[in-house]
Design an enzyme around this catalytic site. Sequence first.
Site, mmCIF file in Angstrom:
data_model
loop_
_atom_site.group_PDB
_atom_site.id
_atom_site.type_symbol
_atom_site.label_atom_id
_atom_site.label_comp_id
_atom_site.label_asym_id
_atom_site.label_seq_id
_atom_site.Cartn_x
_atom_site.Cartn_y
_atom_site.Cartn_z
ATOM 1 N N ASP A 94 60.332 -2.200 135.939
ATOM 2 C CA ASP A 94 61.267 -2.202 137.055
ATOM 3 C C ASP A 94 61.550 -3.557 137.924
ATOM 4 O O ASP A 94 59.863 -4.078 138.158
ATOM 5 C CB ASP A 94 62.087 -0.499 137.737
ATOM 6 C CG ASP A 94 62.944 0.075 137.713
ATOM 7 O OD1 ASP A 94 64.073 -0.899 138.152
ATOM 8 O OD2 ASP A 94 63.119 0.908 137.966
ATOM 9 N N GLU A 122 65.865 -5.776 135.623
ATOM 10 C CA GLU A 122 65.581 -6.092 136.322
ATOM 11 C C GLU A 122 67.133 -5.883 136.378
ATOM 12 O O GLU A 122 67.489 -7.229 136.850
ATOM 13 C CB GLU A 122 64.893 -7.095 136.125
ATOM 14 C CG GLU A 122 64.919 -8.402 134.664
ATOM 15 C CD GLU A 122 66.294 -8.888 134.989
ATOM 16 O OE1 GLU A 122 67.184 -8.859 134.488
ATOM 17 O OE2 GLU A 122 66.685 -10.219 136.116
ATOM 18 N N TRP A 123 68.269 -5.305 135.431
ATOM 19 C CA TRP A 123 69.315 -5.679 135.907
ATOM 20 C C TRP A 123 70.049 -6.519 135.388
ATOM 21 O O TRP A 123 71.173 -7.115 135.439
ATOM 22 C CB TRP A 123 69.372 -4.608 137.101
ATOM 23 C CG TRP A 123 68.836 -4.060 137.485
ATOM 24 C CD1 TRP A 123 67.970 -2.935 137.310
ATOM 25 C CD2 TRP A 123 67.848 -4.505 138.923
ATOM 26 N NE1 TRP A 123 67.373 -1.850 137.886
ATOM 27 C CE2 TRP A 123 66.818 -2.524 138.742
ATOM 28 C CE3 TRP A 123 67.796 -4.906 139.833
ATOM 29 C CZ2 TRP A 123 65.865 -2.101 139.834
ATOM 30 C CZ3 TRP A 123 66.633 -4.682 140.977
ATOM 31 C CH2 TRP A 123 66.334 -4.066 141.278
ATOM 32 N N GLY A 124 69.461 -7.741 134.206
ATOM 33 C CA GLY A 124 70.039 -8.907 134.310
ATOM 34 C C GLY A 124 70.631 -9.591 135.047
ATOM 35 O O GLY A 124 71.040 -10.850 135.335
ATOM 36 N N ASP A 125 69.521 -9.492 137.085
ATOM 37 C CA ASP A 125 70.212 -10.589 137.691
ATOM 38 C C ASP A 125 69.037 -11.394 137.805
ATOM 39 O O ASP A 125 69.475 -13.068 138.069
ATOM 40 C CB ASP A 125 69.074 -9.609 138.626
ATOM 41 C CG ASP A 125 70.145 -8.655 138.959
ATOM 42 O OD1 ASP A 125 70.686 -8.465 138.698
ATOM 43 O OD2 ASP A 125 69.463 -8.180 140.172
ATOM 44 N N ASN A 126 68.766 -11.895 136.211
ATOM 45 C CA ASN A 126 67.901 -12.968 136.222
ATOM 46 C C ASN A 126 67.918 -13.720 134.207
ATOM 47 O O ASN A 126 66.969 -14.062 134.716
ATOM 48 C CB ASN A 126 66.224 -13.553 136.364
ATOM 49 C CG ASN A 126 65.683 -12.670 137.997
ATOM 50 O OD1 ASN A 126 66.043 -13.965 138.499
ATOM 51 N ND2 ASN A 126 65.699 -11.334 138.225
ATOM 52 N N ASP A 132 73.276 -0.397 137.166
ATOM 53 C CA ASP A 132 72.280 1.524 135.972
ATOM 54 C C ASP A 132 73.986 0.993 135.817
ATOM 55 O O ASP A 132 75.489 1.571 136.475
ATOM 56 C CB ASP A 132 72.636 2.685 136.568
ATOM 57 C CG ASP A 132 70.903 2.232 137.656
ATOM 58 O OD1 ASP A 132 69.835 0.822 137.020
ATOM 59 O OD2 ASP A 132 70.389 3.536 138.751
HETATM 60 C C1 GLA Z 1 66.362 1.238 138.935
HETATM 61 C C2 GLA Z 1 66.438 1.809 137.580
HETATM 62 C C3 GLA Z 1 67.391 3.196 137.071
HETATM 63 C C4 GLA Z 1 66.058 3.856 136.967
HETATM 64 C C5 GLA Z 1 66.115 3.845 138.671
HETATM 65 C C6 GLA Z 1 64.072 4.777 139.194
HETATM 66 O O1 GLA Z 1 67.291 1.799 139.437
HETATM 67 O O2 GLA Z 1 67.453 0.547 136.824
HETATM 68 O O3 GLA Z 1 67.300 2.895 135.503
HETATM 69 O O4 GLA Z 1 64.748 3.656 135.840
HETATM 70 O O5 GLA Z 1 65.613 2.749 139.149
HETATM 71 O O6 GLA Z 1 64.097 4.572 140.748
#
Ligand code: GLA
Length: 402
Positions: free
Chosen positions: A150, A183-187, A205
Amino acid sequence: MKRFILVVLMAAGLAAPNVFSQKFEGLAMTPPMGWNSWNKFACNVDEKLIRETADAMVSSGMKDAGYQYVVIDDCWHGERDAQGLIRPNAQRFPSGMKALGDYIHAKGLKFGIYSDAGWKTCGGHPGSRGHEYQDAQTYASWGVDYLKYDWCNTDGLKAEGAYATMREALRAAGRPIIFSICEWGDNKPWEWASNVGHLWRTTGDIYPCWDCEKNYGTWSAWGVMKIVDKQIPLRKYAGPGHWNDPDMMEVGNGLSNTEGRAHFSMWAMLAAPMMSGNDLRNMPAEIKAILTNKDVIAVGQDALGVEGFRAIEENGLETWLKPLNDGGWAVCFLNRADTAKTLDFSWKSQYMQDGLSNKELNAARDTYKIRDLWTGKDLGTTASNLKASIQSHDVLMLRLTR
Ligand code: GLA
Protein backbone atom coordinates in the site's frame (compact mmCIF):
# COMPACT_ATOMS: atom_id res chain seq x y z
CA MET A 1 37.83 -9.29 -19.22
CA LYS A 2 34.67 -8.84 -17.16
CA ARG A 3 36.29 -6.04 -15.25
CA PHE A 4 37.33 -4.45 -18.53
CA ILE A 5 33.74 -4.51 -19.82
CA LEU A 6 32.48 -3.04 -16.57
CA VAL A 7 35.05 -0.26 -16.73
CA VAL A 8 34.05 0.47 -20.32
CA LEU A 9 30.36 0.53 -19.35
CA MET A 10 31.03 2.85 -16.45
CA ALA A 11 33.22 5.07 -18.60
CA ALA A 12 30.36 5.28 -21.06
CA GLY A 13 28.14 6.51 -18.24
CA LEU A 14 26.11 3.32 -18.11
CA ALA A 15 25.27 1.80 -14.78
CA ALA A 16 26.61 -1.65 -14.00
CA PRO A 17 23.89 -4.17 -14.77
CA ASN A 18 21.80 -4.95 -11.71
CA VAL A 19 21.56 -8.65 -10.91
CA PHE A 20 17.90 -8.39 -10.10
CA SER A 21 15.97 -5.38 -11.48
CA GLN A 22 13.40 -7.88 -12.65
CA LYS A 23 10.25 -8.94 -10.90
CA PHE A 24 9.54 -12.66 -10.61
CA GLU A 25 8.51 -13.65 -14.10
CA GLY A 26 5.97 -16.31 -15.00
CA LEU A 27 3.58 -15.38 -12.17
CA ALA A 28 0.04 -14.10 -12.71
CA MET A 29 -0.02 -15.08 -16.37
CA THR A 30 -3.79 -14.78 -15.97
CA PRO A 31 -5.33 -12.29 -13.50
CA PRO A 32 -4.93 -13.52 -9.89
CA MET A 33 -8.03 -14.94 -8.19
CA GLY A 34 -8.64 -15.20 -4.49
CA TRP A 35 -10.08 -13.47 -1.47
CA ASN A 36 -9.00 -10.41 0.50
CA SER A 37 -10.18 -9.56 4.01
CA TRP A 38 -10.47 -5.77 3.70
CA ASN A 39 -13.80 -5.03 2.00
CA LYS A 40 -15.87 -7.00 4.50
CA PHE A 41 -13.77 -7.23 7.65
CA ALA A 42 -11.46 -4.18 7.58
CA CYS A 43 -9.28 -4.46 10.72
CA ASN A 44 -11.28 -7.33 12.26
CA VAL A 45 -8.92 -10.05 11.12
CA ASP A 46 -7.63 -13.01 13.12
CA GLU A 47 -6.40 -16.52 12.44
CA LYS A 48 -9.81 -18.07 13.06
CA LEU A 49 -11.37 -15.96 10.31
CA ILE A 50 -8.55 -16.75 7.90
CA ARG A 51 -8.68 -20.48 8.55
CA GLU A 52 -12.46 -20.58 8.24
CA THR A 53 -12.23 -18.58 5.02
CA ALA A 54 -9.71 -21.04 3.58
CA ASP A 55 -12.05 -23.89 4.58
CA ALA A 56 -14.98 -22.11 2.94
CA MET A 57 -13.02 -21.40 -0.21
CA VAL A 58 -12.69 -25.14 -0.67
CA SER A 59 -16.16 -26.26 0.52
CA SER A 60 -18.03 -23.58 -1.45
CA GLY A 61 -16.51 -24.67 -4.75
CA MET A 62 -14.54 -21.45 -5.13
CA LYS A 63 -11.24 -23.25 -5.16
CA ASP A 64 -12.53 -25.54 -7.92
CA ALA A 65 -13.68 -22.45 -9.81
CA GLY A 66 -10.13 -21.06 -9.77
CA TYR A 67 -9.75 -18.97 -6.60
CA GLN A 68 -6.34 -19.48 -5.00
CA TYR A 69 -5.02 -16.63 -2.87
CA VAL A 70 -6.21 -16.01 0.69
CA VAL A 71 -4.96 -12.51 1.42
CA ILE A 72 -4.89 -10.91 4.87
CA ASP A 73 -5.09 -7.16 4.36
CA ASP A 74 -4.20 -4.47 6.91
CA CYS A 75 -4.07 -4.88 10.69
CA TRP A 76 -2.53 -8.34 11.14
CA HIS A 77 0.57 -6.65 12.55
CA GLY A 78 2.03 -6.51 16.00
CA GLU A 79 5.25 -4.60 16.67
CA ARG A 80 8.80 -5.03 15.43
CA ASP A 81 11.13 -6.93 17.74
CA ALA A 82 14.55 -5.72 18.93
CA GLN A 83 16.12 -6.78 15.60
CA GLY A 84 13.45 -4.94 13.66
CA LEU A 85 11.63 -8.08 12.56
CA ILE A 86 7.89 -7.68 12.16
CA ARG A 87 5.68 -9.89 14.30
CA PRO A 88 1.97 -10.55 13.94
CA ASN A 89 -0.48 -9.36 16.55
CA ALA A 90 -0.12 -12.11 19.16
CA GLN A 91 -3.72 -11.94 20.39
CA ARG A 92 -5.18 -12.21 16.91
CA PHE A 93 -2.64 -14.63 15.44
CA PRO A 94 -1.43 -16.68 18.44
CA SER A 95 -0.27 -19.62 16.28
CA GLY A 96 1.90 -17.36 14.16
CA MET A 97 1.99 -16.71 10.43
CA LYS A 98 4.06 -19.72 9.41
CA ALA A 99 1.42 -22.03 10.90
CA LEU A 100 -1.32 -20.06 9.15
CA GLY A 101 0.51 -20.26 5.84
CA ASP A 102 0.95 -24.01 6.34
CA TYR A 103 -2.78 -24.37 6.99
CA ILE A 104 -3.65 -22.46 3.81
CA HIS A 105 -1.13 -24.43 1.75
CA ALA A 106 -2.44 -27.75 3.10
CA LYS A 107 -5.78 -26.84 1.53
CA GLY A 108 -4.10 -26.41 -1.83
CA LEU A 109 -4.44 -22.63 -1.59
CA LYS A 110 -1.95 -19.78 -1.49
CA PHE A 111 -1.15 -17.26 1.21
CA GLY A 112 -1.22 -13.49 0.79
CA ILE A 113 -0.32 -10.67 3.11
CA TYR A 114 -0.31 -6.85 3.19
CA SER A 115 2.23 -4.16 3.92
CA ASP A 116 2.88 -0.55 3.01
CA ALA A 117 5.76 1.31 1.38
CA GLY A 118 5.57 4.02 4.04
CA TRP A 119 6.42 4.23 7.71
CA LYS A 120 2.95 3.09 8.71
CA THR A 121 0.15 1.24 6.97
CA CYS A 122 -3.13 2.98 6.24
CA GLY A 123 -4.44 1.44 9.48
CA GLY A 124 -1.48 2.84 11.46
CA HIS A 125 0.54 -0.37 11.83
CA PRO A 126 4.28 -0.67 11.12
CA GLY A 127 5.03 -0.12 7.42
CA SER A 128 7.97 -1.60 5.55
CA ARG A 129 9.93 1.64 4.99
CA GLY A 130 13.54 0.93 5.98
CA HIS A 131 12.74 -2.74 6.62
CA GLU A 132 12.04 -3.89 3.08
CA TYR A 133 14.66 -6.65 2.91
CA GLN A 134 13.91 -7.88 6.41
CA ASP A 135 10.19 -7.96 5.71
CA ALA A 136 10.57 -9.74 2.38
CA GLN A 137 12.68 -12.39 4.10
CA THR A 138 10.18 -12.73 6.92
CA TYR A 139 7.30 -13.14 4.48
CA ALA A 140 9.26 -15.73 2.50
CA SER A 141 9.96 -17.64 5.72
CA TRP A 142 6.22 -17.64 6.48
CA GLY A 143 5.45 -19.12 3.05
CA VAL A 144 3.83 -15.98 1.66
CA ASP A 145 2.88 -16.17 -2.04
CA TYR A 146 1.31 -12.73 -2.60
CA LEU A 147 2.13 -9.28 -1.22
CA LYS A 148 -0.23 -6.32 -1.47
CA TYR A 149 1.85 -3.19 -0.90
CA ASP A 150 0.00 0.00 0.00
CA TRP A 151 0.93 3.68 -0.21
CA CYS A 152 -0.11 5.44 3.01
CA ASN A 153 2.36 7.54 5.03
CA THR A 154 4.88 7.78 2.22
CA ASP A 155 5.56 11.55 2.34
CA GLY A 156 8.65 12.36 0.32
CA LEU A 157 8.94 8.94 -1.33
CA LYS A 158 8.80 8.40 -5.07
CA ALA A 159 6.44 5.58 -5.95
CA GLU A 160 8.48 3.99 -8.71
CA GLY A 161 11.60 3.78 -6.53
CA ALA A 162 9.75 2.67 -3.41
CA TYR A 163 8.01 -0.16 -5.24
CA ALA A 164 11.21 -1.14 -7.07
CA THR A 165 12.97 -1.41 -3.69
CA MET A 166 10.42 -3.92 -2.48
CA ARG A 167 10.62 -5.78 -5.79
CA GLU A 168 14.38 -6.13 -5.25
CA ALA A 169 13.83 -7.24 -1.66
CA LEU A 170 11.38 -9.91 -2.77
CA ARG A 171 13.83 -11.12 -5.40
CA ALA A 172 16.61 -11.26 -2.84
CA ALA A 173 14.40 -13.28 -0.47
CA GLY A 174 14.12 -15.82 -3.27
CA ARG A 175 10.51 -16.98 -2.93
CA PRO A 176 8.24 -16.32 -5.94
CA ILE A 177 5.70 -13.82 -4.61
CA ILE A 178 3.07 -11.98 -6.62
CA PHE A 179 3.63 -8.28 -6.04
CA SER A 180 0.41 -6.27 -5.94
CA ILE A 181 1.01 -2.53 -6.17
CA CYS A 182 -1.59 -0.41 -4.37
CA GLU A 183 -0.96 3.31 -4.85
CA TRP A 184 -4.47 3.93 -6.20
CA GLY A 185 -3.30 5.02 -9.64
CA ASP A 186 -1.90 8.27 -8.19
CA ASN A 187 1.47 7.94 -9.95
CA LYS A 188 0.26 6.30 -13.17
CA PRO A 189 1.75 2.86 -12.38
CA TRP A 190 0.53 1.55 -15.75
CA GLU A 191 3.38 3.59 -17.25
CA TRP A 192 6.21 2.15 -15.13
CA ALA A 193 5.08 -0.88 -13.15
CA SER A 194 4.93 -3.71 -15.68
CA ASN A 195 8.42 -4.76 -14.68
CA VAL A 196 7.93 -3.89 -11.02
CA GLY A 197 4.74 -5.69 -10.01
CA HIS A 198 2.23 -8.19 -11.36
CA LEU A 199 -0.79 -5.95 -10.84
CA TRP A 200 -1.41 -2.36 -9.86
CA ARG A 201 -4.47 -0.66 -8.50
CA THR A 202 -5.83 1.88 -10.96
CA THR A 203 -8.14 3.81 -8.63
CA GLY A 204 -9.00 4.70 -5.07
CA ASP A 205 -10.98 2.21 -3.04
CA ILE A 206 -14.12 0.57 -4.33
CA TYR A 207 -17.41 1.07 -2.47
CA PRO A 208 -20.37 -1.35 -2.53
CA CYS A 209 -22.81 0.79 -4.50
CA TRP A 210 -23.70 0.88 -8.17
CA ASP A 211 -22.60 4.34 -9.27
CA CYS A 212 -22.00 6.52 -6.21
CA GLU A 213 -19.05 8.49 -4.94
CA LYS A 214 -18.51 8.05 -1.20
CA ASN A 215 -16.73 11.19 -0.05
CA TYR A 216 -14.47 10.82 3.00
CA GLY A 217 -13.25 14.41 2.93
CA THR A 218 -9.63 14.01 1.82
CA TRP A 219 -10.43 11.07 -0.48
CA SER A 220 -13.34 9.30 -2.13
CA ALA A 221 -14.31 5.69 -2.60
CA TRP A 222 -16.06 4.77 -5.82
CA GLY A 223 -19.08 2.74 -6.87
CA VAL A 224 -18.69 -0.11 -9.32
CA MET A 225 -19.66 1.87 -12.45
CA LYS A 226 -17.36 4.77 -11.51
CA ILE A 227 -14.49 2.28 -11.26
CA VAL A 228 -15.40 0.70 -14.61
CA ASP A 229 -15.28 4.11 -16.31
CA LYS A 230 -11.80 4.79 -14.97
CA GLN A 231 -10.45 1.65 -16.69
CA ILE A 232 -11.40 2.71 -20.20
CA PRO A 233 -8.13 4.49 -21.15
CA LEU A 234 -5.92 1.87 -19.51
CA ARG A 235 -6.54 -1.36 -21.39
CA LYS A 236 -3.45 -1.18 -23.54
CA TYR A 237 -1.18 -1.37 -20.48
CA ALA A 238 -2.41 -4.77 -19.23
CA GLY A 239 -1.46 -8.26 -20.31
CA PRO A 240 -0.15 -11.60 -19.00
CA GLY A 241 1.93 -10.97 -15.87
CA HIS A 242 0.99 -7.28 -15.52
CA TRP A 243 -2.61 -6.38 -14.86
CA ASN A 244 -4.67 -3.29 -14.21
CA ASP A 245 -6.39 -3.84 -10.85
CA PRO A 246 -9.75 -2.07 -10.43
CA ASP A 247 -9.82 -3.30 -6.76
CA MET A 248 -11.19 -6.22 -4.82
CA MET A 249 -14.77 -7.17 -5.57
CA GLU A 250 -17.85 -6.12 -3.60
CA VAL A 251 -20.05 -9.02 -4.78
CA GLY A 252 -22.03 -10.14 -1.72
CA ASN A 253 -21.45 -6.92 0.21
CA GLY A 254 -24.80 -5.17 -0.29
CA LEU A 255 -25.23 -4.79 -4.03
CA SER A 256 -28.42 -6.29 -5.45
CA ASN A 257 -28.07 -9.67 -7.15
CA THR A 258 -28.27 -8.15 -10.63
CA GLU A 259 -25.69 -5.53 -9.66
CA GLY A 260 -23.41 -8.22 -8.25
CA ARG A 261 -23.73 -10.21 -11.45
CA ALA A 262 -23.00 -7.12 -13.55
CA HIS A 263 -19.99 -6.24 -11.37
CA PHE A 264 -18.60 -9.76 -11.69
CA SER A 265 -19.20 -9.83 -15.45
CA MET A 266 -17.40 -6.52 -15.90
CA TRP A 267 -14.40 -7.67 -13.86
CA ALA A 268 -14.17 -10.62 -16.26
CA MET A 269 -14.52 -8.33 -19.29
CA LEU A 270 -11.74 -6.14 -17.90
CA ALA A 271 -9.42 -9.11 -17.29
CA ALA A 272 -9.31 -7.83 -13.73
CA PRO A 273 -7.85 -9.68 -10.77
CA MET A 274 -10.82 -11.43 -9.15
CA MET A 275 -10.33 -11.03 -5.43
CA SER A 276 -13.61 -11.73 -3.67
CA GLY A 277 -14.24 -9.43 -0.72
CA ASN A 278 -17.26 -10.93 1.04
CA ASP A 279 -17.75 -13.38 3.91
CA LEU A 280 -17.19 -16.73 2.24
CA ARG A 281 -18.38 -18.58 5.36
CA ASN A 282 -21.98 -17.41 5.02
CA MET A 283 -22.68 -17.02 1.34
CA PRO A 284 -26.28 -16.98 0.10
CA ALA A 285 -26.74 -19.41 -2.81
CA GLU A 286 -27.14 -16.55 -5.32
CA ILE A 287 -23.83 -14.98 -4.31
CA LYS A 288 -22.03 -18.30 -4.51
CA ALA A 289 -23.56 -18.86 -7.95
CA ILE A 290 -22.22 -15.52 -9.13
CA LEU A 291 -18.71 -15.99 -7.78
CA THR A 292 -18.37 -19.54 -9.11
CA ASN A 293 -19.77 -19.06 -12.61
CA LYS A 294 -17.07 -20.90 -14.54
CA ASP A 295 -18.12 -19.56 -17.95
CA VAL A 296 -17.72 -15.98 -16.80
CA ILE A 297 -14.48 -16.79 -15.00
CA ALA A 298 -13.16 -18.37 -18.22
CA VAL A 299 -13.63 -15.00 -19.93
CA GLY A 300 -11.64 -13.21 -17.24
CA GLN A 301 -8.96 -15.90 -17.21
CA ASP A 302 -8.71 -16.20 -21.00
CA ALA A 303 -5.13 -16.91 -22.05
CA LEU A 304 -5.04 -14.12 -24.64
CA GLY A 305 -5.07 -11.69 -21.71
CA VAL A 306 -6.54 -8.75 -23.59
CA GLU A 307 -8.86 -6.42 -21.68
CA GLY A 308 -12.28 -5.78 -23.11
CA PHE A 309 -13.41 -2.41 -24.41
CA ARG A 310 -16.62 -0.43 -24.68
CA ALA A 311 -17.69 -0.56 -28.30
CA ILE A 312 -21.11 1.11 -28.14
CA GLU A 313 -22.81 3.38 -25.64
CA GLU A 314 -26.43 4.38 -26.09
CA ASN A 315 -28.74 5.85 -23.42
CA GLY A 316 -27.22 3.90 -20.57
CA LEU A 317 -26.94 0.65 -22.50
CA GLU A 318 -23.34 -0.27 -23.25
CA THR A 319 -21.88 -3.01 -25.43
CA TRP A 320 -18.52 -4.32 -24.29
CA LEU A 321 -16.35 -6.71 -26.28
CA LYS A 322 -13.38 -8.85 -25.31
CA PRO A 323 -11.38 -10.89 -27.83
CA LEU A 324 -10.70 -14.47 -26.74
CA ASN A 325 -7.91 -16.91 -27.37
CA ASP A 326 -10.07 -19.34 -29.38
CA GLY A 327 -10.85 -16.65 -31.96
CA GLY A 328 -14.23 -15.94 -30.39
CA TRP A 329 -15.50 -12.98 -28.41
CA ALA A 330 -17.08 -12.25 -25.07
CA VAL A 331 -19.86 -9.71 -25.43
CA CYS A 332 -21.44 -7.97 -22.46
CA PHE A 333 -24.49 -5.74 -22.77
CA LEU A 334 -24.47 -3.61 -19.63
CA ASN A 335 -27.62 -1.77 -18.63
CA ARG A 336 -26.53 1.08 -16.38
CA ALA A 337 -29.92 2.79 -16.48
CA ASP A 338 -32.66 2.72 -13.84
CA THR A 339 -35.14 1.12 -16.24
CA ALA A 340 -35.14 -2.10 -18.24
CA LYS A 341 -33.88 -1.97 -21.84
CA THR A 342 -34.99 -3.97 -24.83
CA LEU A 343 -32.40 -5.10 -27.27
CA ASP A 344 -32.79 -5.83 -30.97
CA PHE A 345 -29.18 -6.20 -32.00
CA SER A 346 -28.19 -6.82 -35.58
CA TRP A 347 -24.83 -8.60 -35.49
CA LYS A 348 -24.55 -8.43 -39.23
CA SER A 349 -24.71 -4.68 -39.42
CA GLN A 350 -22.23 -4.13 -36.58
CA TYR A 351 -18.69 -4.55 -37.82
CA MET A 352 -16.40 -4.24 -34.80
CA GLN A 353 -12.66 -4.11 -34.74
CA ASP A 354 -10.11 -4.06 -31.95
CA GLY A 355 -7.00 -2.17 -32.97
CA LEU A 356 -5.11 -3.34 -29.88
CA SER A 357 -5.40 -7.09 -30.51
CA ASN A 358 -5.95 -6.75 -34.23
CA LYS A 359 -9.10 -8.88 -34.05
CA GLU A 360 -12.38 -8.27 -35.76
CA LEU A 361 -15.95 -9.32 -35.21
CA ASN A 362 -17.47 -9.43 -38.64
CA ALA A 363 -20.80 -11.23 -38.43
CA ALA A 364 -21.67 -10.30 -42.02
CA ARG A 365 -18.84 -12.61 -43.10
CA ASP A 366 -18.53 -15.13 -40.21
CA THR A 367 -21.29 -16.79 -38.26
CA TYR A 368 -20.79 -17.30 -34.54
CA LYS A 369 -22.70 -19.53 -32.13
CA ILE A 370 -23.98 -17.65 -29.08
CA ARG A 371 -24.09 -18.86 -25.51
CA ASP A 372 -25.66 -16.91 -22.63
CA LEU A 373 -23.12 -17.18 -19.81
CA TRP A 374 -25.61 -16.52 -16.99
CA THR A 375 -28.38 -18.92 -18.07
CA GLY A 376 -26.08 -21.40 -19.82
CA LYS A 377 -28.50 -21.43 -22.77
CA ASP A 378 -27.60 -21.43 -26.44
CA LEU A 379 -29.11 -18.42 -28.18
CA GLY A 380 -28.72 -19.44 -31.80
CA THR A 381 -26.22 -17.67 -34.01
CA THR A 382 -25.21 -14.23 -35.14
CA ALA A 383 -27.10 -14.84 -38.40
CA SER A 384 -30.23 -13.41 -36.78
CA ASN A 385 -30.85 -10.38 -34.61
CA LEU A 386 -30.45 -10.80 -30.86
CA LYS A 387 -33.66 -9.87 -29.07
CA ALA A 388 -33.63 -9.54 -25.32
CA SER A 389 -34.75 -7.48 -22.38
CA ILE A 390 -32.13 -6.48 -19.82
CA GLN A 391 -33.17 -5.44 -16.34
CA SER A 392 -31.92 -2.24 -14.78
CA HIS A 393 -28.37 -2.60 -13.41
CA ASP A 394 -27.91 -5.97 -15.06
CA VAL A 395 -26.04 -7.55 -17.93
CA LEU A 396 -26.55 -9.96 -20.77
CA MET A 397 -23.21 -11.67 -21.10
CA LEU A 398 -22.50 -13.86 -24.10
CA ARG A 399 -19.74 -15.94 -25.57
CA LEU A 400 -19.48 -16.03 -29.35
CA THR A 401 -17.71 -19.03 -30.85
CA ARG A 402 -16.90 -19.76 -34.49
C1 GLA B 1 -6.02 1.37 1.47
C2 GLA B 1 -6.20 0.35 0.35
C3 GLA B 1 -7.31 -0.62 0.74
C4 GLA B 1 -6.96 -1.30 2.05
C5 GLA B 1 -6.72 -0.26 3.14
C6 GLA B 1 -6.17 -0.89 4.41
O1 GLA B 1 -7.11 2.21 1.56
O2 GLA B 1 -6.52 0.99 -0.85
O3 GLA B 1 -7.53 -1.57 -0.28
O4 GLA B 1 -5.82 -2.09 1.88
O5 GLA B 1 -5.79 0.72 2.71
O6 GLA B 1 -5.95 0.05 5.43
